[in-house]
Design a protein around this motif. Structure first.
Motif, PDB file in Angstrom:
ATOM      1  N   GLY A  13       0.797  -1.214   0.000  1.00  0.00           N
ATOM      2  CA  GLY A  13       0.000   0.000   0.000  1.00  0.00           C
ATOM      3  C   GLY A  13       0.824   1.255   0.000  1.00  0.00           C
ATOM      4  N   LEU A  18      -4.976   4.791   4.798  1.00  0.00           N
ATOM      5  CA  LEU A  18      -5.951   4.427   3.783  1.00  0.00           C
ATOM      6  C   LEU A  18      -7.040   3.553   4.373  1.00  0.00           C
ATOM      7  CD1 LEU A  18      -3.452   3.654   0.917  1.00  0.00           C
ATOM      8  CD2 LEU A  18      -4.726   5.749   1.315  1.00  0.00           C
ATOM      9  N   ASP A  19      -8.199   3.657   3.784  1.00  0.00           N
ATOM     10  CA  ASP A  19      -9.355   2.900   4.243  1.00  0.00           C
ATOM     11  C   ASP A  19      -9.849   2.055   3.076  1.00  0.00           C
ATOM     12  OD1 ASP A  19     -11.556   1.986   5.566  1.00  0.00           O
ATOM     13  OD2 ASP A  19     -12.678   3.856   5.437  1.00  0.00           O
ATOM     14  N   PHE A  20      -9.425   0.788   3.018  1.00  0.00           N
ATOM     15  CA  PHE A  20      -9.822  -0.095   1.931  1.00  0.00           C
ATOM     16  C   PHE A  20     -11.147  -0.756   2.271  1.00  0.00           C
ATOM     17  CE2 PHE A  20      -5.064  -0.601   1.956  1.00  0.00           C
ATOM     18  CZ  PHE A  20      -4.841   0.249   0.890  1.00  0.00           C
ATOM     19  N   ARG A  21     -12.147  -0.572   1.419  1.00  0.00           N
ATOM     20  CA  ARG A  21     -13.439  -1.211   1.659  1.00  0.00           C
ATOM     21  C   ARG A  21     -14.042  -1.851   0.428  1.00  0.00           C
ATOM     22  NH1 ARG A  21     -16.852   1.753   6.250  1.00  0.00           N
ATOM     23  NH2 ARG A  21     -15.122   2.078   7.661  1.00  0.00           N
ATOM     24  N   THR A  22     -13.622  -1.429  -0.739  1.00  0.00           N
ATOM     25  CA  THR A  22     -14.253  -1.890  -1.972  1.00  0.00           C
ATOM     26  C   THR A  22     -13.231  -2.558  -2.870  1.00  0.00           C
ATOM     27  OG1 THR A  22     -15.759  -0.016  -1.818  1.00  0.00           O
ATOM     28  CG2 THR A  22     -15.657  -1.145  -3.911  1.00  0.00           C
ATOM     29  N   LEU A  23     -13.568  -3.731  -3.368  1.00  0.00           N
ATOM     30  CA  LEU A  23     -12.683  -4.474  -4.261  1.00  0.00           C
ATOM     31  C   LEU A  23     -13.426  -4.826  -5.544  1.00  0.00           C
ATOM     32  CD1 LEU A  23     -11.304  -7.061  -1.691  1.00  0.00           C
ATOM     33  CD2 LEU A  23     -10.198  -4.954  -2.425  1.00  0.00           C
ATOM     34  N   ILE A  34      -8.859  -1.559  -5.953  1.00  0.00           N
ATOM     35  CA  ILE A  34      -9.169  -1.370  -4.541  1.00  0.00           C
ATOM     36  C   ILE A  34      -9.610   0.068  -4.329  1.00  0.00           C
ATOM     37  CG2 ILE A  34      -8.279  -1.379  -2.183  1.00  0.00           C
ATOM     38  CD1 ILE A  34      -6.232  -3.420  -3.034  1.00  0.00           C
ATOM     39  N   ALA A  36     -10.262   3.131  -1.990  1.00  0.00           N
ATOM     40  CA  ALA A  36      -9.652   3.587  -0.741  1.00  0.00           C
ATOM     41  C   ALA A  36     -10.074   5.034  -0.478  1.00  0.00           C
ATOM     42  CB  ALA A  36      -8.134   3.478  -0.841  1.00  0.00           C
ATOM     43  N   ILE A  40      -8.129   5.140  -6.027  1.00  0.00           N
ATOM     44  CA  ILE A  40      -8.374   3.771  -6.453  1.00  0.00           C
ATOM     45  C   ILE A  40      -7.012   3.195  -6.822  1.00  0.00           C
ATOM     46  CG2 ILE A  40      -9.495   2.289  -8.149  1.00  0.00           C
ATOM     47  CD1 ILE A  40     -11.484   4.729  -8.489  1.00  0.00           C
ATOM     48  N   LYS A  54      -2.018   4.313  -8.961  1.00  0.00           N
ATOM     49  CA  LYS A  54      -2.869   4.993  -7.996  1.00  0.00           C
ATOM     50  C   LYS A  54      -3.634   6.095  -8.730  1.00  0.00           C
ATOM     51  CE  LYS A  54      -2.285   7.682  -3.752  1.00  0.00           C
ATOM     52  NZ  LYS A  54      -1.287   8.136  -2.783  1.00  0.00           N
TER      53      LYS A  54
END
Length: 104
Positions: A13, A18-23, A34, A36, A40, A54
């Motif tokens: 990373g 960072l806040d990863f929630r969606t894949l 990803i 974040a 993305i 990024k």
């Protein structure tokens, strides 16, 4: 155990919080997207840390002035649209922002 067995490659990373929630898995192109905080990440499925791309996501909104220093745009939706674009939605500091981005 996975790290010790050398059977996984962790995504290193970024040094940013960072806040990863969606894949979104794009098997056709061999990449993982990803969602974040404000970005993305496009990762290579063979080596997650090789050629990481990024993409910043700050869509323009005529009804809402986006303040980059006070509020973040957490990416919550990544949906394939066609071969070159992905539909993206972020929180936009409680004013959801959605749009299409070209990934090539």
């Amino acid at each position: 155990d996975l790290l010790l067995s050398n059977s996984c490659i962790p995504f290193l990373g970024s040094t940013e919080g960072l806040d990863f929630r969606t894949l979104l898995l794009d098997e056709e192109r061999g990449r993982l997207l990803i969602g974040a905080k404000d970005h993305i990440f496009l990762l290579n499925l063979v080596d997650l840390n090789k050629n990481v791309k990024k993409v910043s996501y700050f869509p323009q909104s005529s009804s809402h002035k986006f303040n980059f220093t006070e509020c973040a745009n957490f990416i919550r939706v990544l949906q394939p649209y066609n071969r070159t674009h992905v539909y993206v939605c972020g929180t936009g500091a409680f004013h959801p922002l959605c749009g299409y981005i070209e990934l090539g």
